[in-house]
Structures are given as C-alpha cells and as structure tokens.
Write an enzyme that holds these catalytic residues in place. Structure first.
Site, PDB file in Angstrom:
ATOM      1  CG  ASP A 156       8.203  -3.218   4.381  1.00 55.59           C
ATOM      2  OD1 ASP A 156       7.071  -2.806   4.688  1.00 55.59           O
ATOM      3  OD2 ASP A 156       9.253  -2.636   4.695  1.00 55.59           O
ATOM      4  CG  ASP A 343       3.975  -0.175   6.533  1.00 53.76           C
ATOM      5  OD1 ASP A 343       4.497  -1.066   5.836  1.00 53.76           O
ATOM      6  OD2 ASP A 343       4.597   0.453   7.398  1.00 53.76           O
TER       7      ASP A 343
END
Length: 560
Positions: A156, A343
C-alpha cells in the site's frame, strides 16, 4: 550452536523463498507477484495514522496556521481524504457482491494450487500469478521471522507501516481466520513493546511494535519494526483475503515514526536502485494478477518511456496534476493545477465532485439531485454568467454575489449585498453547502464557454449536472453503452494520460446478469491543499507506475 541455528535459518529462508510467489531475475530486480482481490471486498476502511510529535507535523509541510492539532494526533486533510475515499469505497462495493458472485465462483477452483507452479520467460523465472477473481485490490506474500512465517499483505503506497496479526490476538474473531505471528518461533525476534494503534473508518487495529527479519522475494530485511496486531475489532478484517498491510509511503506518516520496510531495504543496501514499480494486470481472466518490483522496473510490463513528475510532498506519493479532460475537452477543474496521489491501496479514482459530476453526465451514470445546486442555478445563474463574461476570476464569482465567504484571496467581511438585494449580516450565515454548489456551477459554466453555447445552453447544462451528482452508494452505468462513451484524460508531466471506457468502467458478471459501475468517486478538498485527486488501481492498472525514491518523482508509462 549459534552457527547451527544460523545455518538452519538460512536453509529455511531459502526454502521459503523458493515457495513464495516472488523471484529475483538474473537482472538483479526483486519481483513480487501480486494477487487480485475482489473489487467488492475493499481492503479496509480509513487509515488514520496517529502521531503527536511536532516534528511529524512540520514534516507534513504545514505551518502552524494550517494544522489543527489534537491530543490524540494531528489533522491532515490529505489523510482525511484518503480515509473518506476508502470508507466510501467499502460501503459502495458491498452492493455489487451478488453481481460478481457467479463470476467469482466460476474462477475460484482454477486458481487453487498457484503456490507450486512457476514458469520461465526469456530465461528469467516468473512465478504464476496469485489468486485472481476480478480486477480489484492486489496483494502478495511476505515472510516474517526465522524461519519465515507466511503472510499475505497489501502493498500500500497510501500508508507506511507493516502490521500482521499476532499470536496474542485471542479476543478478536478476525484473528482466528488468518495466520498469526508467533514471536517464540523466530530465532531473530527482538522485543520492542511500544504500543501502537491504526484507526480505520470501520474499525481499528491495536497492538505493539516488535522487530524481526522480513523476507520479500529474495530479499531479507533485518531488524524490521512492525506492529503485532493483538486486537482487530469489528468485521473489517474478518472476511478479508489479506492478513496485513505493508506500507510503501514515506516515513513522515509512519505510526510512531517507525522505519518503513522500503527505507530499510535502501539502508541495508538490498537494492541497487532506489525505486520500486507496480504492474497491475487488469485482465480479470488472467491468473497473473500483477507484479511489484523492488530495485527497478520490468521492461516486459510497459511500453515506451515513463513520464515523470516530481513529488511535491513527502508523506504520500503526491504530485502536481494539470488539466482534466473529457472527450478531449477541458473540464476547467484543474487548469490552475491540482494535487494528485498515486495510491495502490485504493481501488477507484477519486476527484472533485464538480469533475465527477461531469464525467457521470457524459457516461449516463446514475446520480442524485442536489437541491442547493439547483437553487443556485435557478436564482443566481444569470448573474454568475455575467460575472464570468466580465472576466471576473472564477474563484471570486461566488463571493461577489454573497454565496461564499472567501474570494480566492481573503475572507469577505459582513454586509455583502446579494443580487436579490439582501444583506448578509454575518459571514457565518453563509451556507457551506450553497457555497460549494455555487463553485461547482461556476466551474461547469466556465467549461462551456469554449463551446460557444448560448446563455440558456450553459444554464441548462449546469442544471442537468445538478440532477446527476455522484451517488454515495455507487453510480451504475448501462453496460450496453460502454462502447459509445468518451475517453477521459489526466494531464501529468506534460502528457495527457487517457483512460478508455473499458478501463474506467468496472464490469461484474456476464451476459444479461452483468452490472457496470463507474470507476470514479467524488472527493472534495478545498484550496490550498485541494483540489485533490487519488489515482487508485483503475489508473495504475492502465499505466505502469515507478516510484522513484532516489529522485523524488513518480513515473507513468503505458502498461503492457
């Protein structure tokens, strides 16, 4: 005895690495194959890193006037934005579970046994993809400890800590459905004990820091700080396909200032180049879900060269984005620039509601009517157009008619006369909702000026968009019309990065049971931090992404 233990650990590490879905090619790059997570199963709600240090606040790049510090942490608008999108994403994607179930069951058994199979390509060892249901979140395997204890984690770029469930997690139901780290079973474990919490929109994890070696592909990261999660309340992690999260953001947003895994890779000289890259496979029927490469990029997974843009804020991988276009036409939303974040932990693309409304109007997505917006257009539309025609800066239009307190440069004092002859006794009486609606209408009208529309045409367009605001539970699209929809484009680093309808529409199910949903969701952050876009997997799936830590830049190239 010490030599024997070390030798056993080394042997077990080698055996573990050979069984993991990651490989080091003879070009020196460390490749981690990724598995796709069903889009209907959002990885988590809202990540809110906690910190109470002044150094952390300064690192975020805000002055004292920009920050709102609280005893339990700091307020960061960008963090809050990511939190909002991920929570909205989780709620929205629940509604498509039924539509995707048939497709998920159809492919389930074909992906079993993926851990034992590998293939060779051009003389380089490439593992087969991890389990893949649909185009969605991506994750892969790591090992913690010696011998390595296997965990499936989300890689992430929107967070910075590593956490996995702890063997001491006995009062949370979620921990019984995932492997748990047992410190007593690792010869390289080091006690730390610092308490840690990460808060989410639908829950949180609590635990404490420990240190151990972390195996990623052929890399062994020593003395890595990570969180042993001893408490995972709620249902957020109960049915999750992943066990933990490995953050690839900057240390500035790391809980308790812990050194991220990526930082330790660099400091321990495990990579020759200070870059890592993502390739996300958007073919829902391909067993190979994607790949993350530490120390470089795999040329087999992109075409042409990368277009780079510098990182503007060391927290998330944030950069400046230019104009946003629909069908080659400017929306006027980001002509003066917008902030954007790449992201990997967000499935969708989030952007200003004014832009998303324009997209949804073009693609016929389901929406909801906004009454404040309709009232602004009906009561003030003609005056708004007159001000725009008189070359009034768009940021000042709404304040001039008394609907906003801020004129783009400073606050407006009391006593503003509106076009209706009313006097506002106090700036506090100005409605935020009405102000936002006015600013959206102005941006829509401004974008229509280049089309030489009549005044009535501009007002009709703005009114139509007021009836088509993004739905908070997801905006559906008629699958039969995808081929006729227009491309959208993001201007980054001087290049327009286009997305076709097939790339920005999420399709679930097959035949007459198919459901299609917009890959865009609304997000509004006011200046000076915003407008802000979050470019999640919908964008990163179309464009191979390089995160260049050494040169503080992000690069995009066409995926191959």
């Amino acid at each position: 005895m010490g030599h024997t233990t070390c030798g056993i650990c080394t042997l077990l590490s080698v055996l573990f690495v050979s069984s993991m879905l990651a490989s080091a090619a003879n070009d020196g790059l460390i490749r981690i194959t990724l598995k796709k997570r069903p889009i209907m199963e959002s990885i988590y709600g809202d990540l809110v890193p906690k910190s109470s240090t002044v150094e952390h606040e300064v690192a975020l790049g805000y002055s004292g006037d920009d920050m709102n510090c609280a005893a339990e942490g700091i307020y960061d608008p960008v963090t809050e934005a990511i939190n909002h999108v991920r929570l909205h994403q989780q709620r929205m994607l629940k509604d498509i579970e039924a539509a995707a179930m048939e497709q998920r069951l159809k492919h389930f058994w074909s992906y079993r046994g993926f851990r034992e199979r590998n293939s060779l390509k051009d003389g380089i060892k490439y593992p087969l993809a991890l389990k893949n249901f649909l185009n969605a979140q991506y994750f892969g395997q790591i090992g913690v400890g010696c011998p390595p204890q296997n965990f499936t984690v989300v890689f992430d770029t929107g967070s910075s800590n590593l956490w996995v469930p702890s063997a001491k997690c006995i009062f949370s139901l979620a921990c019984y459905f995932h492997p748990k780290y047992e410190s007593r079973s690792s010869s390289t474990y080091k006690e730390n004990g610092t308490p840690a919490s990460i808060h989410y929109g639908t829950g949180s994890i609590h635990g404490y820091f420990s240190e151990d070696q972390v195996t990623i592909g052929d890399l062994v990261v020593n003395n890595q700080e990570f969180i042993e999660a001893t408490h995972e309340p709620g249902l957020t992690f109960l049915a999750a396909k992943f066990d933990g999260i490995l953050g690839l953001g900057f240390k500035e947003i790391s809980v308790e200032g812990a050194n991220p895994v990526w930082y330790n890779m660099i400091q321990q000289n495990l990579v020759t180049e200070k870059v890592f890259s993502f390739w996300l496979n958007r073919n829902a029927y391909d067993m190979n879900g994607g790949e993350i490469v530490f120390g470089g990029a795999d040329t087999n997974h992109y075409k042409g060269s990368h277009t780079y843009t510098r990182v503007t804020r060391k927290a998330y991988w944030q950069f400046e984005m230019g104009d946003f276009l629909i069908g080659g036409k400017s929306t006027g939303i980001c002509v003066d620039g917008c902030a954007a974040i790449a992201d990997s932990g967000t499935s969708l693309i989030a952007g200003p509601i004014a832009a998303i409304a324009q997209i949804h109007a073009q693609i016929g997505a389901t929406g909801v009517a906004n009454e404040e917006c309709k009232e602004v257009v009906a009561g003030h539309g003609h005056k708004l157009l007159e001000l725009l025609q008189d070359k009034t800066p768009p940021a000042q239009v709404c304040s001039k008619i008394g609907l906003c307190e801020f004129d783009g440069t400073h606050g407006i004092s009391a006593g503003i006369d509106s076009v209706l002859g009313e006097t506002h006794k106090s700036a506090d009486d100005v409605s935020d909702a009405t102000c936002n609606a006015c600013e959206m209408a102005v941006s829509w009208m401004q974008s229509e000026f280049v089309q030489n529309q009549t005044k009535e045409g501009k007002l009709e367009y703005a009114n139509r968009l007021c009836d088509n605001m993004p739905s908070p539970v997801g905006s559906y699209v008629d699958c039969r019309h995808i081929d006729s929809l227009q491309n959208v484009a993001f201007s980054i680093g001087g290049r327009a990065f286009e997305l076709t309808p097939e790339q920005y529409i999420l399709k679930f199910g097959e035949g007459f049971l198919a459901h299609c949903m917009s890959g865009f969701t609304a997000l509004d952050i006011p200046p000076p931090i915003g407008p802000l876009w979050i470019l999640g997997d919908v964008f990163m799936g179309a464009y191979h992404t390089i995160f260049d830590y050494g040169n503080m830049r992000v690069g995009f190239a066409d995926s191959a």
